[in-house]
Structures are given as C-alpha cells and as structure tokens.
Design an enzyme around this catalytic site. Structure first.
Site, PDB file in Angstrom:
ATOM      1  N   ASP A  75     -33.255 -54.109 -12.720  1.00  0.00           N
ATOM      2  CA  ASP A  75     -32.428 -53.624 -13.824  1.00  0.00           C
ATOM      3  C   ASP A  75     -33.021 -52.316 -14.350  1.00  0.00           C
ATOM      4  O   ASP A  75     -34.222 -52.083 -14.224  1.00  0.00           O
ATOM      5  CB  ASP A  75     -32.423 -54.641 -14.980  1.00  0.00           C
ATOM      6  CG  ASP A  75     -31.520 -55.834 -14.698  1.00  0.00           C
ATOM      7  OD1 ASP A  75     -30.763 -55.827 -13.717  1.00  0.00           O
ATOM      8  OD2 ASP A  75     -31.584 -56.800 -15.502  1.00  0.00           O
ATOM      9  N   ARG A 108     -26.366 -50.462  -8.471  1.00  0.00           N
ATOM     10  CA  ARG A 108     -25.451 -50.959  -9.515  1.00  0.00           C
ATOM     11  C   ARG A 108     -25.182 -49.776 -10.432  1.00  0.00           C
ATOM     12  O   ARG A 108     -26.096 -49.143 -10.923  1.00  0.00           O
ATOM     13  CB  ARG A 108     -26.089 -52.083 -10.327  1.00  0.00           C
ATOM     14  CG  ARG A 108     -25.196 -52.511 -11.514  1.00  0.00           C
ATOM     15  CD  ARG A 108     -25.933 -53.383 -12.514  1.00  0.00           C
ATOM     16  NE  ARG A 108     -26.289 -54.655 -11.961  1.00  0.00           N
ATOM     17  CZ  ARG A 108     -27.373 -55.340 -12.364  1.00  0.00           C
ATOM     18  NH1 ARG A 108     -28.179 -54.843 -13.276  1.00  0.00           N
ATOM     19  NH2 ARG A 108     -27.648 -56.509 -11.829  1.00  0.00           N
TER      20      ARG A 108
HETATM   21  P1  FAD Z   1     -17.236 -51.189 -22.753  1.00  0.00           P
HETATM   22  O1  FAD Z   1     -16.332 -50.107 -23.184  1.00  0.00           O
HETATM   23  O2  FAD Z   1     -18.481 -51.433 -23.541  1.00  0.00           O
HETATM   24  O3  FAD Z   1     -16.476 -52.554 -22.661  1.00  0.00           O
HETATM   25  C1  FAD Z   1     -15.172 -52.645 -22.118  1.00  0.00           C
HETATM   26  C2  FAD Z   1     -14.533 -53.898 -22.678  1.00  0.00           C
HETATM   27  O4  FAD Z   1     -15.284 -55.051 -22.245  1.00  0.00           O
HETATM   28  C3  FAD Z   1     -14.575 -53.983 -24.205  1.00  0.00           C
HETATM   29  O5  FAD Z   1     -13.497 -53.310 -24.779  1.00  0.00           O
HETATM   30  C4  FAD Z   1     -14.504 -55.489 -24.399  1.00  0.00           C
HETATM   31  O6  FAD Z   1     -13.197 -55.936 -24.204  1.00  0.00           O
HETATM   32  C5  FAD Z   1     -15.360 -56.010 -23.283  1.00  0.00           C
HETATM   33  N1  FAD Z   1     -16.776 -56.186 -23.659  1.00  0.00           N
HETATM   34  C6  FAD Z   1     -17.824 -55.411 -23.300  1.00  0.00           C
HETATM   35  N2  FAD Z   1     -18.988 -55.929 -23.773  1.00  0.00           N
HETATM   36  C7  FAD Z   1     -18.651 -57.033 -24.465  1.00  0.00           C
HETATM   37  C8  FAD Z   1     -19.388 -58.029 -25.162  1.00  0.00           C
HETATM   38  N3  FAD Z   1     -20.731 -57.977 -25.252  1.00  0.00           N
HETATM   39  N4  FAD Z   1     -18.726 -59.065 -25.727  1.00  0.00           N
HETATM   40  C9  FAD Z   1     -17.387 -59.160 -25.615  1.00  0.00           C
HETATM   41  N5  FAD Z   1     -16.621 -58.256 -24.957  1.00  0.00           N
HETATM   42  C10 FAD Z   1     -17.240 -57.216 -24.399  1.00  0.00           C
HETATM   43  N6  FAD Z   1     -27.031 -51.681 -18.740  1.00  0.00           N
HETATM   44  C11 FAD Z   1     -28.223 -51.100 -18.541  1.00  0.00           C
HETATM   45  O7  FAD Z   1     -28.587 -50.185 -19.297  1.00  0.00           O
HETATM   46  N7  FAD Z   1     -29.049 -51.486 -17.529  1.00  0.00           N
HETATM   47  C12 FAD Z   1     -28.689 -52.454 -16.648  1.00  0.00           C
HETATM   48  O8  FAD Z   1     -29.455 -52.770 -15.730  1.00  0.00           O
HETATM   49  C13 FAD Z   1     -27.432 -53.091 -16.815  1.00  0.00           C
HETATM   50  N8  FAD Z   1     -27.025 -54.063 -16.001  1.00  0.00           N
HETATM   51  C14 FAD Z   1     -25.749 -54.568 -16.122  1.00  0.00           C
HETATM   52  C15 FAD Z   1     -25.288 -55.499 -15.202  1.00  0.00           C
HETATM   53  C16 FAD Z   1     -23.975 -55.932 -15.245  1.00  0.00           C
HETATM   54  C17 FAD Z   1     -23.500 -56.923 -14.238  1.00  0.00           C
HETATM   55  C18 FAD Z   1     -23.096 -55.416 -16.240  1.00  0.00           C
HETATM   56  C19 FAD Z   1     -21.655 -55.807 -16.259  1.00  0.00           C
HETATM   57  C20 FAD Z   1     -23.570 -54.540 -17.174  1.00  0.00           C
HETATM   58  C21 FAD Z   1     -24.888 -54.120 -17.154  1.00  0.00           C
HETATM   59  N9  FAD Z   1     -25.392 -53.234 -18.087  1.00  0.00           N
HETATM   60  C22 FAD Z   1     -26.621 -52.660 -17.905  1.00  0.00           C
HETATM   61  C23 FAD Z   1     -24.643 -52.981 -19.339  1.00  0.00           C
HETATM   62  C24 FAD Z   1     -23.714 -51.790 -19.214  1.00  0.00           C
HETATM   63  O9  FAD Z   1     -24.476 -50.630 -19.132  1.00  0.00           O
HETATM   64  C25 FAD Z   1     -22.780 -51.700 -20.422  1.00  0.00           C
HETATM   65  O10 FAD Z   1     -23.540 -51.555 -21.570  1.00  0.00           O
HETATM   66  C26 FAD Z   1     -21.855 -52.880 -20.584  1.00  0.00           C
HETATM   67  O11 FAD Z   1     -21.374 -53.331 -19.365  1.00  0.00           O
HETATM   68  C27 FAD Z   1     -20.662 -52.531 -21.458  1.00  0.00           C
HETATM   69  O12 FAD Z   1     -19.983 -51.438 -20.926  1.00  0.00           O
HETATM   70  P2  FAD Z   1     -18.548 -51.540 -20.196  1.00  0.00           P
HETATM   71  O13 FAD Z   1     -18.590 -50.620 -19.038  1.00  0.00           O
HETATM   72  O14 FAD Z   1     -18.217 -52.947 -19.907  1.00  0.00           O
HETATM   73  O15 FAD Z   1     -17.573 -50.871 -21.222  1.00  0.00           O
END
Ligand code: FAD
Length: 314
Positions: A132, A183
């Site tokens: 990660d 990723r």
């Molecule tokens: P957003 O605009 O944040 O979310 C889109 C939509 O998803 C929102 O409108 C809402 O409907 C829904 N949503 C998002 N989060 C939530 C929540 N917590 N609760 C409820 N609904 C929600 N980040 C890192 O910095 N390092 C990593 O190693 C890392 N690994 C990841 C691994 C996976 C499998 C995923 C999916 C994410 C990871 N992330 C990591 C987090 C990522 O960077 C984002 O912060 C996170 O995925 C939210 O961004 P989004 O692209 O989903 O968009």
C-alpha cells in the site's frame, strides 16, 4: 467544475477535518462496515461470502503499532498465517500491507525484510502482495523498496500510485522498465498543495491519464475507485486500448459501493479490500473522512451530546 461542486467539496473537507475530534467509540461503531472483524476467521468468512458473489479479495491485517523489530516480525507472521489460512481454504487471495505496519518507521530495512518474507510465502502459495502507499513522505522509500524487492526476483508484488500527487506521472514513467503491477487510486492522504492536487477534477484527470499511460505500457492495473465518472472513463480506456480481461481489475473497499462492485463483477474482475484485526481505529478514521454521510453522523452525535448535557443540567 461548477461553483456548487467546489462549495460541496469545501464543506466536505471542513466536516472531514472534524473526524479527529469524533470520540473513539463512535469512530469504531461507524467504522464497522469497513472492517471484516477482529479475527482471521472473520476475514475468511467475509472473503468466502464475497467469493460466492463472484468477488476476489485482498486482505489487510490491521495490527498494533509496531514498536521494535520483534513487533515488525510478529506483524509479518500475522500475514503469513493469513496467507496460509486462505490457501488452506482454497480461497485464492492477495494481501495488502502498509510499510508502517511492518516497521518502516523504525527503519526501511526492517520493513523490507518483513515484506520480503511475506512475498516469499505468497510466491510459494501462488498468492500476491501489494505494498500500500502511505503519505507522500514515504513515496520515495516505498518505490525504492519495491524496486529492490523486484531486483531480488520477487515477481508477485505490486505497488500503488496516487493520482492526487503531482509526482505520480514521473513515477509511472520511471517504473516503466519493471512493467509493474500497479494499483491506481486517488490517494487518501491530504497533502500540501505543492505535493498533492486539491481540485477534484484535476485529480480525476490525473487518474485518467495515469491509467492510459500504464495500460499502454503493458502494466496490469488495479483500478481502485468508487467514483462512477472514473469507472466509466476506465471502461472507455480499456475498450479503446483493446486491453483484455486479464490485463486489469477493479478494486473497491469493503463497506463502500458494494452495488458497484457486484455490477462490475458481471463482466470484469473485481477485488474487494478487506481489512481485519485488532487495531481498526486509524483505518476507520480514514474511511469516515471520505464518507459523504459523515456530516450527518457528526451532526447527530453533537445533537445527542447536547441533549444529554441539557438532561444532566436539569
Ligand atoms: P470518491 O470521490 O472519494 O468516492 C466516490 C464515491 O464513493 C463517493 O461519492 C461515495 O459514494 C463513495 N465512497 C467513497 N468513500 C466512501 C466511504 N468511506 N464511505 C462511504 N462511501 C464512500 N489510498 C492510498 O492513499 N493508498 C492506498 O494504498 C490505497 N489503497 C486503496 C485500495 C483500494 C482497493 C481502494 C478502493 C482505495 C484505496 N485507497 C488508497 C483510497 C483511495 O485513494 C481513495 O481515497 C478512496 O478510494 C476514495 O476515492 P474514490 O476514488 O472512491 O472517490
């Protein structure tokens, strides 16, 4: 981006800023949907349920804070047990590990040794390890560690790039020779403006361009987002570039947009990130910060506290 959307994002950021002040028990309670549970059995159960719905998994073991080299080795042991247990149940799995959870704050050589142990076991079992990505102060060291482990011959190992970071385009370029398994995510750590973008659309544009660059270079990309706009854009990129089904996957977090994961799984490989373990507080805090309903949670909690205070003063 419209002014209204910018205002919403400012409001979201204000509310997200309150998360550190939300009491621990409340964070843990609201964090429950994001975590499989305290034990390995909980993780196995969740993974088996997801497998029945056609979804793959990657497991994050949430351990205690690592205080010394022995603690780092114990944290890695928990990953080895996890890999063995999943293999024993014929549940093909991946694990995701944070360098800080394996001792990087004590020294990167400590974390490197432990991640090396985990990936060696993953290779024996035909599993896979993803390192990660944490905050931007760790990016250089994490990428260097990835390169070093690959140079040692570890192939079943992947890295993460964060589209929020200005540097990520250059990082993707610098990694091209390794054809890395990446990723791609937006990045959860809010960085200062000179390090990370703050505008939602800019972060999306960066995601879209990194995805195309990585796919064109032949990288396997794990598209980790719940943002429908980016999912649609990714589907377009996959189609335009003629990437076959084995060249990418979508990834989502446990407790977030399960509907989207199931829908995508009808035609694409989808992997759900499932954390389990005793120390879920920091993880739950990060998830709450992104939850669009967090304003409601905080407001309801504050009203409840107010009602209690009024009650006590009577
Ligand atoms: P957003 O605009 O944040 O979310 C889109 C939509 O998803 C929102 O409108 C809402 O409907 C829904 N949503 C998002 N989060 C939530 C929540 N917590 N609760 C409820 N609904 C929600 N980040 C890192 O910095 N390092 C990593 O190693 C890392 N690994 C990841 C691994 C996976 C499998 C995923 C999916 C994410 C990871 N992330 C990591 C987090 C990522 O960077 C984002 O912060 C996170 O995925 C939210 O961004 P989004 O692209 O989903 O968009």
């Amino acid at each position: 981006m419209s002014a209204a959307a910018n205002q919403t994002s400012l409001f979201d950021r204000m509310v997200a800023g309150l998360v550190p002040y939300v009491p621990q028990p409340l964070v843990r309670r609201f964090g429950e949907p994001y975590v499989a549970g305290l034990t390995l059995d909980n993780a196995l159960h969740t993974a088996a349920e997801l497998a029945r719905a056609g979804l793959l998994t990657t497991v994050d073991v949430l351990g205690e804070t690592v205080g010394d080299a022995a603690g780092a080795a114990a944290a890695a042991d928990a990953y080895l047990q996890t890999l063995d247990a999943f293999h024993g149940r014929s549940l093909p799995t991946h694990v995701s590990c944070k360098p800080s959870g394996l001792g990087s704050k004590l020294g990167w050589e400590i974390a490197g040794r432990q991640i090396g142990r985990i990936v060696a076991r993953a290779e024996e079992l035909g599993a896979f390890v993803r390192i990660d990505m944490e905050d931007a102060t760790t990016t250089d060291a994490t990428l260097a560690l990835y390169r070093e482990l690959r140079a040692q011959g570890h192939e079943r190992l992947g890295i993460v790039l964060q589209s929020r970071l200005w540097r990520s385009a250059a990082d993707a370029e610098a990694l091209v020779d390794l054809v890395p398994n990446v990723r791609l995510c937006k990045g959860i750590y809010l960085e200062p403006p000179q390090i990370g973008m703050h505008d939602r659309d800019a972060i999306r544009r960066s995601f879209s361009s990194l995805l195309r660059r990585l796919l064109k270079a032949g990288s396997y990309v794990a598209i980790a987002t719940h943002d429908e706009e980016l999912v649609v854009d990714a589907l377009e990129a996959i189609d335009q570039l003629g990437v076959d089904r084995d060249g990418y996957e979508f990834q989502t977090l446990l407790g977030v947009r399960a509907d989207l994961a199931k829908l995508l799984a009808r035609e694409h490989r989808v992997r759900v990130y499932i954390p389990y373990g005793s120390d879920s507080f920091a993880y739950a805090q990060r998830r709450l910060r992104e939850n669009p309903q967090i304003a409601g949670y905080v407001a309801r909690d504050m009203l409840r506290e107010l009602a209690r205070a009024v009650d006590l003063s009577r």
